[in-house]
Design a protein around this motif. Structure first.
Motif, PDB file in Angstrom:
ATOM      1  N   MET A   1       7.416  10.492   5.706  1.00  0.00           N
ATOM      2  CA  MET A   1       6.377   9.790   4.606  1.00  0.00           C
ATOM      3  C   MET A   1       5.857   8.540   5.226  1.00  0.00           C
ATOM      4  SD  MET A   1       9.847   8.908   2.342  1.00  0.00           S
ATOM      5  CE  MET A   1      10.598  10.438   2.855  1.00  0.00           C
ATOM      6  N   GLU A   2       4.784   8.131   4.692  1.00  0.00           N
ATOM      7  CA  GLU A   2       4.218   6.936   5.024  1.00  0.00           C
ATOM      8  C   GLU A   2       4.622   5.665   4.231  1.00  0.00           C
ATOM      9  OE1 GLU A   2      -0.485   5.323   5.900  1.00  0.00           O
ATOM     10  OE2 GLU A   2       0.042   7.008   4.573  1.00  0.00           O
ATOM     11  N   ILE A   3       4.655   5.813   2.756  1.00  0.00           N
ATOM     12  CA  ILE A   3       5.381   4.985   1.983  1.00  0.00           C
ATOM     13  C   ILE A   3       6.595   5.491   1.166  1.00  0.00           C
ATOM     14  CG2 ILE A   3       4.579   3.294  -0.045  1.00  0.00           C
ATOM     15  CD1 ILE A   3       1.823   3.379   1.122  1.00  0.00           C
ATOM     16  N   LEU A   4       7.637   4.806   0.880  1.00  0.00           N
ATOM     17  CA  LEU A   4       8.559   5.136   0.058  1.00  0.00           C
ATOM     18  C   LEU A   4       8.858   3.904  -0.909  1.00  0.00           C
ATOM     19  CD1 LEU A   4      10.974   7.044  -0.466  1.00  0.00           C
ATOM     20  CD2 LEU A   4      12.293   5.636   1.274  1.00  0.00           C
ATOM     21  N   LEU A   5       8.872   4.362  -2.145  1.00  0.00           N
ATOM     22  CA  LEU A   5       8.980   3.545  -3.258  1.00  0.00           C
ATOM     23  C   LEU A   5      10.319   3.799  -3.965  1.00  0.00           C
ATOM     24  CD1 LEU A   5       5.593   3.863  -5.287  1.00  0.00           C
ATOM     25  CD2 LEU A   5       6.322   2.472  -3.366  1.00  0.00           C
ATOM     26  N   LEU A   6      11.309   2.838  -3.948  1.00  0.00           N
ATOM     27  CA  LEU A   6      12.433   2.847  -4.648  1.00  0.00           C
ATOM     28  C   LEU A   6      12.356   2.045  -6.068  1.00  0.00           C
ATOM     29  CD1 LEU A   6      13.136   3.813  -1.832  1.00  0.00           C
ATOM     30  CD2 LEU A   6      15.363   2.481  -1.930  1.00  0.00           C
ATOM     31  N   ASP A   7      11.328   1.207  -6.016  1.00  0.00           N
ATOM     32  CA  ASP A   7      11.026   0.493  -6.976  1.00  0.00           C
ATOM     33  C   ASP A   7       9.599   0.895  -7.624  1.00  0.00           C
ATOM     34  OD1 ASP A   7      11.223  -1.301  -9.150  1.00  0.00           O
ATOM     35  OD2 ASP A   7      11.199  -3.276  -7.882  1.00  0.00           O
ATOM     36  N   PRO A   8       9.515   1.678  -8.643  1.00  0.00           N
ATOM     37  CA  PRO A   8       8.284   2.274  -9.003  1.00  0.00           C
ATOM     38  C   PRO A   8       7.235   1.364  -9.271  1.00  0.00           C
ATOM     39  CG  PRO A   8       9.961   3.250 -10.241  1.00  0.00           C
ATOM     40  CD  PRO A   8      10.637   1.949  -9.616  1.00  0.00           C
ATOM     41  N   LEU A   9       5.935   1.505  -9.214  1.00  0.00           N
ATOM     42  CA  LEU A   9       4.807   0.689  -9.445  1.00  0.00           C
ATOM     43  C   LEU A   9       4.336   1.012 -10.750  1.00  0.00           C
ATOM     44  CD1 LEU A   9       2.829   0.656  -6.120  1.00  0.00           C
ATOM     45  CD2 LEU A   9       4.597  -0.995  -6.944  1.00  0.00           C
ATOM     46  N   VAL A  10       3.541   0.279 -11.698  1.00  0.00           N
ATOM     47  CA  VAL A  10       2.930   0.646 -12.674  1.00  0.00           C
ATOM     48  C   VAL A  10       1.975   2.117 -12.281  1.00  0.00           C
ATOM     49  CG1 VAL A  10       2.760  -1.483 -13.924  1.00  0.00           C
ATOM     50  CG2 VAL A  10       1.007  -0.777 -12.582  1.00  0.00           C
ATOM     51  N   PRO A  11       1.664   2.980 -13.352  1.00  0.00           N
ATOM     52  CA  PRO A  11       1.121   4.169 -12.948  1.00  0.00           C
ATOM     53  C   PRO A  11      -0.125   3.827 -12.333  1.00  0.00           C
ATOM     54  CG  PRO A  11       2.197   4.319 -15.224  1.00  0.00           C
ATOM     55  CD  PRO A  11       2.278   2.997 -14.627  1.00  0.00           C
ATOM     56  N   GLU A  12      -0.991   2.946 -12.889  1.00  0.00           N
ATOM     57  CA  GLU A  12      -2.265   2.774 -12.322  1.00  0.00           C
ATOM     58  C   GLU A  12      -2.408   2.502 -10.818  1.00  0.00           C
ATOM     59  OE1 GLU A  12      -2.189   0.804 -16.280  1.00  0.00           O
ATOM     60  OE2 GLU A  12      -0.992   1.463 -14.831  1.00  0.00           O
ATOM     61  N   ALA A  13      -1.391   1.503 -10.412  1.00  0.00           N
ATOM     62  CA  ALA A  13      -1.305   1.135  -9.028  1.00  0.00           C
ATOM     63  C   ALA A  13      -0.740   2.038  -8.314  1.00  0.00           C
ATOM     64  CB  ALA A  13      -0.484  -0.171  -9.010  1.00  0.00           C
ATOM     65  N   LEU A  14       0.150   2.916  -8.733  1.00  0.00           N
ATOM     66  CA  LEU A  14       0.808   3.917  -8.000  1.00  0.00           C
ATOM     67  C   LEU A  14      -0.337   4.982  -7.448  1.00  0.00           C
ATOM     68  CD1 LEU A  14       3.181   5.723  -6.888  1.00  0.00           C
ATOM     69  CD2 LEU A  14       3.633   6.643  -9.247  1.00  0.00           C
ATOM     70  N   SER A  15      -1.113   5.407  -8.758  1.00  0.00           N
ATOM     71  CA  SER A  15      -2.260   6.404  -8.398  1.00  0.00           C
ATOM     72  C   SER A  15      -3.209   6.083  -7.182  1.00  0.00           C
ATOM     73  CB  SER A  15      -2.857   6.765  -9.756  1.00  0.00           C
ATOM     74  OG  SER A  15      -2.121   7.294 -10.688  1.00  0.00           O
ATOM     75  N   TRP A  16      -3.538   4.687  -7.506  1.00  0.00           N
ATOM     76  CA  TRP A  16      -4.509   4.025  -6.547  1.00  0.00           C
ATOM     77  C   TRP A  16      -3.981   4.068  -5.093  1.00  0.00           C
ATOM     78  CZ3 TRP A  16      -4.385  -0.197  -3.320  1.00  0.00           C
ATOM     79  CH2 TRP A  16      -5.897  -0.616  -2.767  1.00  0.00           C
ATOM     80  N   LEU A  17      -2.734   3.851  -5.079  1.00  0.00           N
ATOM     81  CA  LEU A  17      -2.138   3.874  -3.587  1.00  0.00           C
ATOM     82  C   LEU A  17      -2.003   5.447  -3.220  1.00  0.00           C
ATOM     83  CD1 LEU A  17      -0.932   1.707  -1.675  1.00  0.00           C
ATOM     84  CD2 LEU A  17       1.263   2.287  -2.650  1.00  0.00           C
ATOM     85  N   GLN A  18      -1.645   6.347  -4.070  1.00  0.00           N
ATOM     86  CA  GLN A  18      -1.280   7.714  -3.634  1.00  0.00           C
ATOM     87  C   GLN A  18      -2.952   8.316  -3.066  1.00  0.00           C
ATOM     88  OE1 GLN A  18       0.096   9.076  -7.397  1.00  0.00           O
ATOM     89  NE2 GLN A  18       2.250   9.333  -6.325  1.00  0.00           N
ATOM     90  N   GLU A  19      -4.056   7.745  -3.764  1.00  0.00           N
ATOM     91  CA  GLU A  19      -5.265   8.271  -3.272  1.00  0.00           C
ATOM     92  C   GLU A  19      -5.535   7.839  -1.728  1.00  0.00           C
ATOM     93  OE1 GLU A  19      -8.137   6.633  -5.880  1.00  0.00           O
ATOM     94  OE2 GLU A  19      -7.383   7.895  -7.701  1.00  0.00           O
ATOM     95  N   ARG A  20      -4.720   6.732  -1.216  1.00  0.00           N
ATOM     96  CA  ARG A  20      -5.182   6.272  -0.048  1.00  0.00           C
ATOM     97  C   ARG A  20      -4.248   6.635   1.078  1.00  0.00           C
ATOM     98  NH1 ARG A  20      -7.518   3.840  -3.852  1.00  0.00           N
ATOM     99  NH2 ARG A  20      -9.484   2.973  -3.607  1.00  0.00           N
ATOM    100  N   HIS A  21      -2.795   6.837   0.603  1.00  0.00           N
ATOM    101  CA  HIS A  21      -1.664   6.892   1.453  1.00  0.00           C
ATOM    102  C   HIS A  21      -0.607   8.293   0.924  1.00  0.00           C
ATOM    103  CE1 HIS A  21      -2.724   3.049   3.485  1.00  0.00           C
ATOM    104  NE2 HIS A  21      -2.919   2.907   2.331  1.00  0.00           N
TER     105      HIS A  21
END
Length: 350
Positions: A1-21
């Motif tokens: 996996m490229e990025i592992l989140l153990l501390d969740p981001l807000v949904p908007e920022a998470l979606s933005w990051l998922q579109e790129r990684h």
């Protein structure tokens, strides 16, 4: 996996990051060290909560790691030297919580000035309710000129509070004192003249136990304290004595070490000491700012050089900006403060 989140981001920022990684959200790994180590070997970026420690040994399990990110500020949970040696970028949303922490200190002062509110809410009669005080017309001493003080000072001045201040890292002639409307005086005089004290001093190893019996002997009787600095600034025995002999009427500290007032310590079960678990930074707005900041910094670190330059011109640049001076409502945060230099010199290598 490229990025592992153990501390969740807000949904908007998470979606933005998922579109790129490639992003994996696994908060349960924060409490399972063995399972986490099995996952980090193939991870390039980690977003961790404050209680997950990144040690030199931990990094041995993460050969591909390029980024360690946190939405909270701490120097105790990350081996910064080991990260620097391995060219791992450490990202902390340092100023995302400045406004929320300032509001929390203000709330703490208001609550301690009006402690009778709690009795009233519990249904006690007026005769049983402790008479409160007003902030307007009182004197509040600001111990420390960390960025949160730059936001707290205008709030207090707007309520008619006289401000005194001291910071061992800021020269008394620095223009920031006048700019914020704070009268600079030595620490012992500040305690002697203040009705309440707000502690937001940056911690450095040489300040361990700095708030000791000698300093607290200067307290104006019945003084109130609020703070969000590291609890290591206090000499526990001295604080316990001040809380029980009338010098400090009540003290509210946010984010103190778990064992600061634990069983067997001088501060255990002292009723007028109130500790909260970093509630100052626990707001939706702070989470939003921290999430976007972390998302953008991870993206620019993992992206090609050309794309990094493009990422700076993001539609969310205001949201993830950590410079509170962008808000015209408050004065800018530039100062003659050596706050950042102390942090770098004492808590980070080189």
């Amino acid at each position: 996996m490229e990025i592992l989140l153990l501390d969740p981001l807000v949904p908007e920022a998470l979606s933005w990051l998922q579109e790129r990684h490639a992003v994996t959200l696994a908060p349960e790994l924060a409490d399972d060290p063995m399972a986490l180590r099995k996952q980090v070997y193939k991870t390039k970026a980690l977003v961790l909560p404050s209680h997950v420690v990144v040690s030199r040994e931990f990094l041995d399990f993460a050969p591909l790691l390029k980024v360690v990110a946190r939405m909270q500020i701490s120097s105790e949970n990350t081996d910064l030297e080991a990260c620097a040696q391995r060219n791992i970028r450490v990202i902390q949303a340092r100023s995302a919580t400045v406004r929320s922490n300032a509001e929390y200190l203000l709330y703490g002062l208001l609550m301690l000035y009006r402690r009778g509110m709690v009795s009233a809410l519990l249904g006690r009669k007026l005769a049983q309710v402790r008479m409160g005080r007003e902030l307007c017309g009182s004197t509040v001493g600001l111990l420390g000129l960390a960025p949160v003080a730059h936001t707290l000072a205008p709030m207090l001045r707007g309520l008619g509070v006289r401000l005194l201040g001291y910071d061992p890292a800021v020269h008394q002639g620095a223009p920031i004192w006048k700019k914020l409307g704070i009268e600079y005086i030595p620490a012992n005089e500040l305690l002697a003249r203040s009705d309440a004290v707000s502690l937001q001093m940056v911690y450095a190893s040489r300040f361990k136990g700095w708030i000791n019996e000698r300093l607290l002997n200067n307290c104006k009787p019945g003084q109130l304290w609020v703070g969000l600095s590291r609890s290591a600034l206090f000499e526990p025995e001295a604080l316990a004595l001040a809380l029980t002999d009338g010098r400090i009427d009540a003290c509210l500290l946010d984010g103190a070490h778990p064992q600061f007032a634990g069983p067997g310590t001088p501060l255990h079960n002292i009723p007028n000491l109130h500790l909260t678990p970093r509630l100052g930074s626990h707001t939706r707005e702070a989470k939003l700012r921290a999430s976007w900041y972390v998302a953008h910094r991870i993206h620019e670190t993992l992206s090609p050089v050309v794309e990094r330059g493009q990422a700076q011109a993001s539609d969310f640049s205001v949201l993830d900006s950590l410079d509170s001076s962008r808000d015209p409502e408050w004065p800018p945060v530039d100062s003659g403060s050596q706050w950042a230099e102390i942090s770098r010199g004492e808590e980070r290598p080189g």
